[in-house]
Design an enzyme around this catalytic site. Sequence first.
Site, PDB file in Angstrom:
ATOM      1  N   GLN A 100      28.346  20.382  -9.550  1.00  0.00           N
ATOM      2  CA  GLN A 100      29.067  19.198  -9.339  1.00  0.00           C
ATOM      3  C   GLN A 100      29.955  19.031  -8.143  1.00  0.00           C
ATOM      4  O   GLN A 100      30.064  18.191  -7.290  1.00  0.00           O
ATOM      5  CB  GLN A 100      29.860  18.583 -10.624  1.00  0.00           C
ATOM      6  CG  GLN A 100      28.924  18.226 -11.832  1.00  0.00           C
ATOM      7  CD  GLN A 100      28.415  19.196 -12.610  1.00  0.00           C
ATOM      8  OE1 GLN A 100      28.337  20.553 -12.513  1.00  0.00           O
ATOM      9  NE2 GLN A 100      28.227  18.885 -13.835  1.00  0.00           N
ATOM     10  N   LYS A 130       0.993  -1.224  -0.198  1.00  0.00           N
ATOM     11  CA  LYS A 130       0.093  -0.006  -0.021  1.00  0.00           C
ATOM     12  C   LYS A 130       0.865   1.335   0.112  1.00  0.00           C
ATOM     13  O   LYS A 130       1.763   1.429   0.913  1.00  0.00           O
ATOM     14  CB  LYS A 130      -0.952   0.037   1.299  1.00  0.00           C
ATOM     15  CG  LYS A 130      -2.073   0.782   1.137  1.00  0.00           C
ATOM     16  CD  LYS A 130      -3.082   0.702   0.103  1.00  0.00           C
ATOM     17  CE  LYS A 130      -4.356  -0.086   0.702  1.00  0.00           C
ATOM     18  NZ  LYS A 130      -5.172  -0.554  -0.463  1.00  0.00           N
ATOM     19  N   THR A 137      -3.156  -5.417   0.768  1.00  0.00           N
ATOM     20  CA  THR A 137      -2.431  -4.149   0.938  1.00  0.00           C
ATOM     21  C   THR A 137      -3.482  -3.255   1.830  1.00  0.00           C
ATOM     22  O   THR A 137      -2.983  -2.579   2.535  1.00  0.00           O
ATOM     23  CB  THR A 137      -2.416  -3.481  -0.542  1.00  0.00           C
ATOM     24  OG1 THR A 137      -3.702  -3.005  -1.067  1.00  0.00           O
ATOM     25  CG2 THR A 137      -1.633  -4.223  -1.605  1.00  0.00           C
ATOM     26  N   ARG A 155      27.830  34.032  -9.982  1.00  0.00           N
ATOM     27  CA  ARG A 155      26.563  33.939 -10.325  1.00  0.00           C
ATOM     28  C   ARG A 155      25.863  33.307  -9.066  1.00  0.00           C
ATOM     29  O   ARG A 155      26.541  33.046  -7.884  1.00  0.00           O
ATOM     30  CB  ARG A 155      26.563  32.615 -11.369  1.00  0.00           C
ATOM     31  CG  ARG A 155      27.074  31.381 -10.799  1.00  0.00           C
ATOM     32  CD  ARG A 155      26.687  30.202 -11.762  1.00  0.00           C
ATOM     33  NE  ARG A 155      27.098  29.030 -11.373  1.00  0.00           N
ATOM     34  CZ  ARG A 155      27.023  28.002 -11.970  1.00  0.00           C
ATOM     35  NH1 ARG A 155      26.502  27.544 -13.031  1.00  0.00           N
ATOM     36  NH2 ARG A 155      27.472  26.723 -11.392  1.00  0.00           N
ATOM     37  N   HIS A 202      18.488  27.631 -12.252  1.00  0.00           N
ATOM     38  CA  HIS A 202      19.097  28.932 -13.030  1.00  0.00           C
ATOM     39  C   HIS A 202      18.464  30.019 -12.482  1.00  0.00           C
ATOM     40  O   HIS A 202      17.244  30.285 -12.886  1.00  0.00           O
ATOM     41  CB  HIS A 202      19.233  28.650 -14.427  1.00  0.00           C
ATOM     42  CG  HIS A 202      19.457  27.205 -14.732  1.00  0.00           C
ATOM     43  ND1 HIS A 202      21.009  27.004 -14.885  1.00  0.00           N
ATOM     44  CD2 HIS A 202      18.951  26.039 -15.549  1.00  0.00           C
ATOM     45  CE1 HIS A 202      21.232  25.608 -15.129  1.00  0.00           C
ATOM     46  NE2 HIS A 202      20.212  25.332 -15.733  1.00  0.00           N
TER      47      HIS A 202
HETATM   48  O1  LIG Z   1      27.234  24.138 -12.079  1.00  0.00           O
HETATM   49  C1  LIG Z   1      27.173  23.979 -13.352  1.00  0.00           C
HETATM   50  N1  LIG Z   1      27.265  22.492 -13.852  1.00  0.00           N
HETATM   51  C2  LIG Z   1      27.095  22.328 -15.109  1.00  0.00           C
HETATM   52  O2  LIG Z   1      27.190  20.932 -15.598  1.00  0.00           O
HETATM   53  C3  LIG Z   1      26.339  23.264 -15.943  1.00  0.00           C
HETATM   54  N2  LIG Z   1      25.956  23.353 -17.348  1.00  0.00           N
HETATM   55  C4  LIG Z   1      25.450  24.702 -17.241  1.00  0.00           C
HETATM   56  O3  LIG Z   1      25.039  25.035 -18.614  1.00  0.00           O
HETATM   57  N3  LIG Z   1      25.860  25.202 -16.160  1.00  0.00           N
HETATM   58  C5  LIG Z   1      26.114  24.564 -15.460  1.00  0.00           C
HETATM   59  N4  LIG Z   1      26.551  24.900 -14.059  1.00  0.00           N
END
Ligand SMILES: O=c1[nH]c(=O)c2[nH]c(=O)[nH]c2[nH]1
Length: 296
Positions: A218, A12, A57, A175, A246
Amino acid sequence: MAITLGPNQYGKAENRLVTVTREGSVHTVKDLTVSTSLRGDLVDTHLTGDNANVLATDTQKNTVYAFAKQAPVGEIEDFALRLGRHFVATQEAITGARVLIDEHSWVRIPVDGRPHDHSFAKSSDEKRTTAVTVDGDRAWVVSGLRDLVVLKSTGSEFHGYPRDRYTTLKETTDRILATSVTARWRYQSLEVDWRKSFDEVRRLMLEAFAVTHSLSLQQTLYAMGRTVLEALPEIAEVRLSMPNKHHFLVDLSPFGLDNDNEVFYAADRPYGLIEGTVLRDDAEDAGLAWHTLPSF
Ligand SMILES: O=c1[nH]c(=O)c2[nH]c(=O)[nH]c2[nH]1
């Protein structure tokens, strides 16, 4: 050609459970979404419709509510372990269980500067999660959080990436970096103070997000996972999913105005989706911890 039944589980999904516990006039609310699923000797129901081994369930759902009454729910990991072990222990045909719980957070409403006894507000969509897997007499716990939204207004750059004929993105040394963190972490022990450990993971991830001067999301993701593993030996690995929310600088030049990183358009889609696992090389074997579990 022979056709056989492959891996399967059933249960469930998304039982909505709210409990109120009372200490005098002070109430505590727990708001959970609980999903149970069972595995075992379930060939007959699939092949012939013989349901002798199928704990309905509906019964699974009732068990969730009955257990919530019979003992304090406590931490979600403990509640999930109790439920999973119960199904495996009481149903001969059932050899394994998976219990997923999301905990929704309510905070007390301050009245005259003091937290109210029985009135609450939902502070955000953030959820604490757990995914408990029971297999026979073994169990694994993967806990996590979902929808933890964070933003830093500087300390983030992105440049040095390859340019090809389709590249239009401008390199930047300043940014906005924003994301909604979904994380799961796998414990290599069941002897854990779940609440304390959760609070620590969350604090460490937030701190790492804040203090890492980011050259990519990353890099920030890895720093968040690494910080957790360095501090908390009970955790074997951390999986993170971080959408890049973004923020685009608005071109104000048509209005004769400059824009020195002050006015942004917050786009909701598409978004970069950055996902990764950070793990220790001497981690305990994952067993069935991730088996059939959506990574995020
Ligand atoms: O931190 C980022 N990693 C990306 O892989 C990536 N690709 C992107 O267009 N902007 C960003 N910014």
